[in-house]
Scaffold this active site. Sequence first.
Site, mmCIF file in Angstrom:
data_model
loop_
_atom_site.group_PDB
_atom_site.id
_atom_site.type_symbol
_atom_site.label_atom_id
_atom_site.label_comp_id
_atom_site.label_asym_id
_atom_site.label_seq_id
_atom_site.Cartn_x
_atom_site.Cartn_y
_atom_site.Cartn_z
ATOM 1 N N ASP A 16 0.871 -1.175 0.000
ATOM 2 C CA ASP A 16 0.000 0.000 0.000
ATOM 3 C C ASP A 16 0.911 1.228 0.000
ATOM 4 O O ASP A 16 1.407 1.638 1.047
ATOM 5 C CB ASP A 16 -0.906 -0.010 1.230
ATOM 6 C CG ASP A 16 -1.852 1.177 1.261
ATOM 7 O OD1 ASP A 16 -2.215 1.683 0.180
ATOM 8 O OD2 ASP A 16 -2.230 1.602 2.371
ATOM 9 N N GLU A 76 -1.522 -1.435 -4.734
ATOM 10 C CA GLU A 76 -2.793 -0.742 -4.927
ATOM 11 C C GLU A 76 -2.620 0.383 -5.934
ATOM 12 O O GLU A 76 -1.623 1.104 -5.911
ATOM 13 C CB GLU A 76 -3.292 -0.187 -3.593
ATOM 14 C CG GLU A 76 -4.708 0.354 -3.674
ATOM 15 C CD GLU A 76 -5.256 0.705 -2.314
ATOM 16 O OE1 GLU A 76 -6.225 0.057 -1.900
ATOM 17 O OE2 GLU A 76 -4.716 1.630 -1.674
ATOM 18 N N ASP A 148 -2.111 1.114 7.140
ATOM 19 C CA ASP A 148 -1.400 0.867 5.876
ATOM 20 C C ASP A 148 -0.943 -0.588 5.779
ATOM 21 O O ASP A 148 -1.015 -1.198 4.712
ATOM 22 C CB ASP A 148 -0.211 1.818 5.744
ATOM 23 C CG ASP A 148 -0.655 3.267 5.803
ATOM 24 O OD1 ASP A 148 -1.164 3.764 4.789
ATOM 25 O OD2 ASP A 148 -0.509 3.879 6.872
#
Length: 174
Positions: A16, A76, A148
């Site tokens: 992430d 992502e 995260d």
Amino acid sequence: MTAVSIRRPIRILGIDPGLRRTGWGVVDSDGNRLVYVACGSVEPRDTLPLAERLLAIHDGLAKVLAAHAPAEAAVEQTFVNKDGAATLKLGQARGVAMLVPAMHGLLVAEYAPNLVKKTVVGAGHADKTQIQMMLKILLPKADPKTADAADALAIAITHAHHRGAAQRLKAVGA
């Protein structure tokens, strides 16, 4: 005589990306079975110039790859917000997050945030609390210290789920 297929677990790194905190999560996937390996975050000092923060993300992720030896990675996708400069900086962190596993010869998949949420929670607009609750069910041994890191585990789970479907389609020539 039929051929016997020996299936082996595959280790997946979910990332992430972010300039302040880049989350990472590692899971082993064996068919529908997921096993938590590790998670954490790379947190460059806010006082560092942009280039040095990107270097810190690079070095931190390189250490994760060396320590956990994943076979594939997933990152992502960046969403575009109203602040163009912030979106560009996030894109730079995402570029580093994709570069590091690629430099180690890994396949790097990309997933939209809504697909990650839909895969893990069942709803594309789930909030972080819902993701963390589902992680406790899917990976009971996981204890991410940051949102995260939790998101990175969700990205790894998404890749584990969707890579199987992609492989089945490839096998039938679709």
